[in-house]
Design a protein around this motif. Structure first.
Motif, PDB file in Angstrom:
ATOM      1  N   PRO A  65       0.828  -1.250   0.030  1.00  0.00           N
ATOM      2  CA  PRO A  65      -0.059  -0.052  -0.052  1.00  0.00           C
ATOM      3  C   PRO A  65       0.795   1.359  -0.010  1.00  0.00           C
ATOM      4  N   VAL A  66       1.885   1.197   1.009  1.00  0.00           N
ATOM      5  CA  VAL A  66       2.715   2.496   0.899  1.00  0.00           C
ATOM      6  C   VAL A  66       3.546   2.791  -0.199  1.00  0.00           C
ATOM      7  N   GLY A  67       3.772   1.380  -1.242  1.00  0.00           N
ATOM      8  CA  GLY A  67       4.573   1.586  -2.514  1.00  0.00           C
ATOM      9  C   GLY A  67       3.574   2.101  -3.508  1.00  0.00           C
ATOM     10  N   LYS A  68       2.484   1.645  -3.574  1.00  0.00           N
ATOM     11  CA  LYS A  68       1.524   2.577  -4.346  1.00  0.00           C
ATOM     12  C   LYS A  68       1.071   3.894  -4.103  1.00  0.00           C
ATOM     13  N   PHE A  69       1.168   4.162  -2.955  1.00  0.00           N
ATOM     14  CA  PHE A  69       0.895   5.547  -2.483  1.00  0.00           C
ATOM     15  C   PHE A  69       1.977   6.570  -3.167  1.00  0.00           C
ATOM     16  N   LEU A  70       3.200   5.926  -2.798  1.00  0.00           N
ATOM     17  CA  LEU A  70       4.443   6.733  -3.208  1.00  0.00           C
ATOM     18  C   LEU A  70       4.480   6.757  -4.850  1.00  0.00           C
ATOM     19  N   GLU A  71       3.977   5.807  -5.601  1.00  0.00           N
ATOM     20  CA  GLU A  71       3.877   5.805  -7.092  1.00  0.00           C
ATOM     21  C   GLU A  71       2.876   6.786  -7.353  1.00  0.00           C
ATOM     22  N   ASN A  72       1.639   6.832  -6.747  1.00  0.00           N
ATOM     23  CA  ASN A  72       0.742   7.589  -7.341  1.00  0.00           C
ATOM     24  C   ASN A  72       0.797   9.126  -6.851  1.00  0.00           C
ATOM     25  N   ARG A  73       1.235   9.233  -5.484  1.00  0.00           N
ATOM     26  CA  ARG A  73       1.022  10.503  -5.004  1.00  0.00           C
ATOM     27  C   ARG A  73       2.483  11.350  -4.804  1.00  0.00           C
ATOM     28  N   GLY A  74       3.369  10.380  -4.553  1.00  0.00           N
ATOM     29  CA  GLY A  74       4.732  10.762  -4.065  1.00  0.00           C
ATOM     30  C   GLY A  74       4.768  10.835  -2.701  1.00  0.00           C
ATOM     31  N   PRO A  75       5.997  11.260  -2.032  1.00  0.00           N
ATOM     32  CA  PRO A  75       6.064  11.321  -0.691  1.00  0.00           C
ATOM     33  C   PRO A  75       5.380  12.214  -0.182  1.00  0.00           C
ATOM     34  N   GLY A  76       5.157  12.210   1.294  1.00  0.00           N
ATOM     35  CA  GLY A  76       4.247  13.002   2.001  1.00  0.00           C
ATOM     36  C   GLY A  76       3.400  12.300   3.207  1.00  0.00           C
ATOM     37  N   VAL A  77       2.563  13.383   3.566  1.00  0.00           N
ATOM     38  CA  VAL A  77       1.494  12.936   4.680  1.00  0.00           C
ATOM     39  C   VAL A  77       0.719  11.718   3.976  1.00  0.00           C
ATOM     40  N   HIS A  78       0.731  10.543   4.910  1.00  0.00           N
ATOM     41  CA  HIS A  78      -0.023   9.414   4.547  1.00  0.00           C
ATOM     42  C   HIS A  78      -1.273   9.191   5.383  1.00  0.00           C
ATOM     43  N   HIS A  79      -1.027   9.278   6.458  1.00  0.00           N
ATOM     44  CA  HIS A  79      -2.326   9.145   7.340  1.00  0.00           C
ATOM     45  C   HIS A  79      -2.129   9.777   8.530  1.00  0.00           C
ATOM     46  N   ILE A  80      -3.038  10.046   9.413  1.00  0.00           N
ATOM     47  CA  ILE A  80      -3.421  10.639  10.606  1.00  0.00           C
ATOM     48  C   ILE A  80      -3.731   9.469  11.775  1.00  0.00           C
ATOM     49  N   CYS A  81      -3.114   9.190  12.728  1.00  0.00           N
ATOM     50  CA  CYS A  81      -3.738   8.247  13.506  1.00  0.00           C
ATOM     51  C   CYS A  81      -4.248   8.797  14.910  1.00  0.00           C
ATOM     52  N   LEU A  82      -5.470   8.316  15.326  1.00  0.00           N
ATOM     53  CA  LEU A  82      -5.800   8.869  16.568  1.00  0.00           C
ATOM     54  C   LEU A  82      -6.119   7.727  17.572  1.00  0.00           C
ATOM     55  N   GLU A  83      -5.746   8.046  18.724  1.00  0.00           N
ATOM     56  CA  GLU A  83      -5.774   6.882  19.681  1.00  0.00           C
ATOM     57  C   GLU A  83      -7.000   6.786  20.279  1.00  0.00           C
ATOM     58  N   VAL A  84      -7.670   5.485  20.367  1.00  0.00           N
ATOM     59  CA  VAL A  84      -9.073   5.435  21.094  1.00  0.00           C
ATOM     60  C   VAL A  84      -8.923   4.444  22.095  1.00  0.00           C
ATOM     61  N   GLU A  85      -9.897   4.542  23.020  1.00  0.00           N
ATOM     62  CA  GLU A  85      -9.802   3.639  24.519  1.00  0.00           C
ATOM     63  C   GLU A  85      -9.934   2.273  23.931  1.00  0.00           C
ATOM     64  N   ASN A  86     -10.958   2.073  23.128  1.00  0.00           N
ATOM     65  CA  ASN A  86     -11.318   0.820  22.745  1.00  0.00           C
ATOM     66  C   ASN A  86     -11.542   0.343  21.338  1.00  0.00           C
ATOM     67  N   ILE A  87     -10.798  -0.213  20.427  1.00  0.00           N
ATOM     68  CA  ILE A  87     -10.844  -0.257  19.095  1.00  0.00           C
ATOM     69  C   ILE A  87     -12.019  -0.996  18.833  1.00  0.00           C
ATOM     70  N   GLY A 124     -13.280  12.888   4.456  1.00  0.00           N
ATOM     71  CA  GLY A 124     -12.981  14.127   3.763  1.00  0.00           C
ATOM     72  C   GLY A 124     -11.564  14.196   3.141  1.00  0.00           C
ATOM     73  N   GLY A 125     -11.066  12.878   2.777  1.00  0.00           N
ATOM     74  CA  GLY A 125     -10.028  12.767   1.932  1.00  0.00           C
ATOM     75  C   GLY A 125      -8.623  12.283   2.572  1.00  0.00           C
ATOM     76  N   VAL A 126      -8.727  12.273   3.723  1.00  0.00           N
ATOM     77  CA  VAL A 126      -7.232  11.782   4.390  1.00  0.00           C
ATOM     78  C   VAL A 126      -7.658  10.245   5.011  1.00  0.00           C
ATOM     79  N   LEU A 127      -6.554   9.576   4.849  1.00  0.00           N
ATOM     80  CA  LEU A 127      -6.640   8.150   5.481  1.00  0.00           C
ATOM     81  C   LEU A 127      -6.546   8.292   7.068  1.00  0.00           C
ATOM     82  N   VAL A 128      -7.290   7.717   7.906  1.00  0.00           N
ATOM     83  CA  VAL A 128      -7.494   7.865   9.252  1.00  0.00           C
ATOM     84  C   VAL A 128      -7.217   6.416   9.827  1.00  0.00           C
ATOM     85  N   GLU A 129      -6.090   6.278  10.724  1.00  0.00           N
ATOM     86  CA  GLU A 129      -5.849   5.177  11.260  1.00  0.00           C
ATOM     87  C   GLU A 129      -6.572   5.184  12.870  1.00  0.00           C
ATOM     88  N   LEU A 130      -7.109   4.289  13.293  1.00  0.00           N
ATOM     89  CA  LEU A 130      -7.555   4.314  15.093  1.00  0.00           C
ATOM     90  C   LEU A 130      -6.570   3.291  15.522  1.00  0.00           C
TER      91      LEU A 130
END
Ligand code: CO
Length: 136
Positions: A65-87, A124-130
């Motif tokens: 997935p990161v290899g494809k992201f780099l190919e399509n969009r180049g280096p940069g912000v890939h995702h934002i991760c929010l910590e949750v109490e219970n996944i 809204g356009g950004v990959l979000v990791e919980l």
């Protein structure tokens, strides 16, 4: 669902050798570790500011997935991760609200966190990791 805070920001880089020294030596942020997360096709290199981490991501192969992201969009912000109490509570709430998850089940990510990704279509356009911190 309880959001605890921003756990980290994930940044896709072409080369850790080339790009990590800025974070490690120029900014001097504490290095937490470098880890191959085979299941996600990525090597993570993690720095802790004390109030949120920076996770550099180097692809393990072009088809990852990161290899494809780099190919399509180049280096940069890939995702934002929010910590949750219970996944699991978070996943149930996402599904109840029709939010599109990349995978329906959590997996073990870097530093042993249980993680799940929310599709950018739903955010809204950004990959979000919980993520849920591993219990000690
Ligand atoms: Co991450």
């Amino acid at each position: 669902m309880k959001i605890i805070g921003i756990e980290h920001i994930g940044i896709a880089v072409n080369s850790l050798d080339q790009d990590a020294p800025f974070w490690k030596h120029i900014l001097g942020i504490e290095h937490r570790g470098t880890e191959a997360v085979e299941r996600q096709g990525v090597t993570t290199d993690i720095y802790d500011t004390g109030q949120g981490k920076i996770e550099l991501l180097e692809a393990l192969g072009e088809q990852s997935p990161v290899g494809k992201f780099l190919e399509n969009r180049g280096p940069g912000v890939h995702h934002i991760c929010l910590e949750v109490e219970n996944i699991y509570t978070a996943i149930d709430e996402m599904q109840a609200n029709g939010i599109q998850l990349v995978t329906p089940e959590p997996s073990v990510g870097a530093e042993g966190f249980l993680v799940v990704f929310i599709h950018p279509k739903s955010t809204g356009g950004v990959l979000v990791e919980l993520s849920q911190k591993p219990s000690k």
